[in-house]
Design a protein around this motif. Structure first.
Motif, mmCIF file in Angstrom:
data_model
loop_
_atom_site.group_PDB
_atom_site.id
_atom_site.type_symbol
_atom_site.label_atom_id
_atom_site.label_comp_id
_atom_site.label_asym_id
_atom_site.label_seq_id
_atom_site.Cartn_x
_atom_site.Cartn_y
_atom_site.Cartn_z
ATOM 1 N N VAL A 54 0.877 -1.172 0.000
ATOM 2 C CA VAL A 54 0.000 0.000 0.000
ATOM 3 C C VAL A 54 0.910 1.216 0.000
ATOM 4 O O VAL A 54 1.514 1.543 1.015
ATOM 5 N N GLU A 55 1.044 1.821 -1.150
ATOM 6 C CA GLU A 55 1.942 2.954 -1.267
ATOM 7 C C GLU A 55 1.126 4.228 -1.452
ATOM 8 O O GLU A 55 0.293 4.319 -2.335
ATOM 9 N N ASP A 56 1.364 5.195 -0.587
ATOM 10 C CA ASP A 56 0.672 6.463 -0.659
ATOM 11 C C ASP A 56 1.689 7.591 -0.783
ATOM 12 O O ASP A 56 2.888 7.349 -0.934
ATOM 13 N N GLU A 57 1.194 8.816 -0.713
ATOM 14 C CA GLU A 57 2.079 9.967 -0.865
ATOM 15 C C GLU A 57 3.098 10.035 0.266
ATOM 16 O O GLU A 57 4.229 10.464 0.070
ATOM 17 N N ARG A 58 2.705 9.604 1.452
ATOM 18 C CA ARG A 58 3.607 9.648 2.608
ATOM 19 C C ARG A 58 4.806 8.741 2.389
ATOM 20 O O ARG A 58 5.949 9.135 2.607
ATOM 21 N N SER A 59 4.571 7.514 1.955
ATOM 22 C CA SER A 59 5.688 6.583 1.769
ATOM 23 C C SER A 59 6.591 7.013 0.623
ATOM 24 O O SER A 59 7.811 6.846 0.693
ATOM 25 N N SER A 61 7.100 10.148 -0.265
ATOM 26 C CA SER A 61 7.833 11.293 0.274
ATOM 27 C C SER A 61 8.951 10.843 1.213
ATOM 28 O O SER A 61 10.060 11.385 1.172
ATOM 29 N N ILE A 62 8.662 9.861 2.037
ATOM 30 C CA ILE A 62 9.683 9.340 2.952
ATOM 31 C C ILE A 62 10.819 8.692 2.170
ATOM 32 O O ILE A 62 11.996 8.874 2.488
ATOM 33 N N LYS A 63 10.487 7.961 1.112
ATOM 34 C CA LYS A 63 11.524 7.308 0.309
ATOM 35 C C LYS A 63 12.410 8.344 -0.379
ATOM 36 O O LYS A 63 13.638 8.216 -0.391
ATOM 37 N N THR A 64 11.806 9.381 -0.926
ATOM 38 C CA THR A 64 12.579 10.418 -1.605
ATOM 39 C C THR A 64 13.472 11.182 -0.639
ATOM 40 O O THR A 64 14.657 11.400 -0.911
ATOM 41 N N SER A 65 12.926 11.571 0.487
ATOM 42 C CA SER A 65 13.733 12.328 1.452
ATOM 43 C C SER A 65 14.789 11.439 2.106
ATOM 44 O O SER A 65 15.873 11.926 2.456
ATOM 45 N N SER A 66 14.525 10.151 2.239
ATOM 46 C CA SER A 66 15.527 9.239 2.779
ATOM 47 C C SER A 66 16.711 9.113 1.834
ATOM 48 O O SER A 66 17.860 9.040 2.284
ATOM 49 N N LEU A 67 16.447 9.108 0.536
ATOM 50 C CA LEU A 67 17.540 9.067 -0.434
ATOM 51 C C LEU A 67 18.359 10.351 -0.369
ATOM 52 O O LEU A 67 19.589 10.316 -0.461
ATOM 53 N N TYR A 68 17.696 11.471 -0.173
ATOM 54 C CA TYR A 68 18.408 12.744 -0.038
ATOM 55 C C TYR A 68 19.295 12.747 1.211
ATOM 56 O O TYR A 68 20.462 13.108 1.146
ATOM 57 N N PHE A 69 18.742 12.326 2.354
ATOM 58 C CA PHE A 69 19.528 12.262 3.589
ATOM 59 C C PHE A 69 20.700 11.301 3.434
ATOM 60 O O PHE A 69 21.810 11.578 3.894
#
Length: 120
Positions: A54-59, A61-69
């Protein structure tokens, strides 16, 4: 119907990523040649690009920002290892792009799953 089929494909992608990552760990331990890091890189990339059931906007967003961090942390580690190596404090440094990519995706996955399951 097509969205359901793609969802199953991406769920299956996670298991392929886990399998190739485990295989890559054994290959990199047993073989020190230049191409030994490729299965681990492919497995980590496949695992990172797989979708949640179940993939939503939150997951997303978390995946994208985790790659940035992870990019910021991995590059900081690379710069620190180069500095400490030049000062003679450590005997290794991250010079190969393969090891940087492995560090990047490993950190991104750890940060992502930690934030996904233990974050607010």
């Amino acid at each position: 119907m097509n969205a359901k089929k793609n969802s199953n494909l991406f769920s299956f992608q996670r298991y392929v990523g886990i399998g190739v990552t485990i295989l890559g760990i054994f290959v990199i331990i047993g073989d020190r040649s230049a191409g030994a890091t490729v299965p681990l890189m492919v497995g980590l990339f496949t695992l990172f690009t797989s979708r949640e059931r179940v993939e939503d906007e939150r997951s997303v967003s978390i995946k994208t920002s985790s790659l940035y961090f992870a990019l910021v942390i991995a590059y900081t580690i690379k710069l620190l290892s180069s500095y400490f190596y030049s000062e003679g404090l450590i005997h290794w440094q991250i010079t190969e792009v393969d090891y940087f990519i492995i560090l990047l995706f490993s950190l991104a996955l750890v940060i992502y799953y930690f934030r996904l399951y233990f974050g607010k």
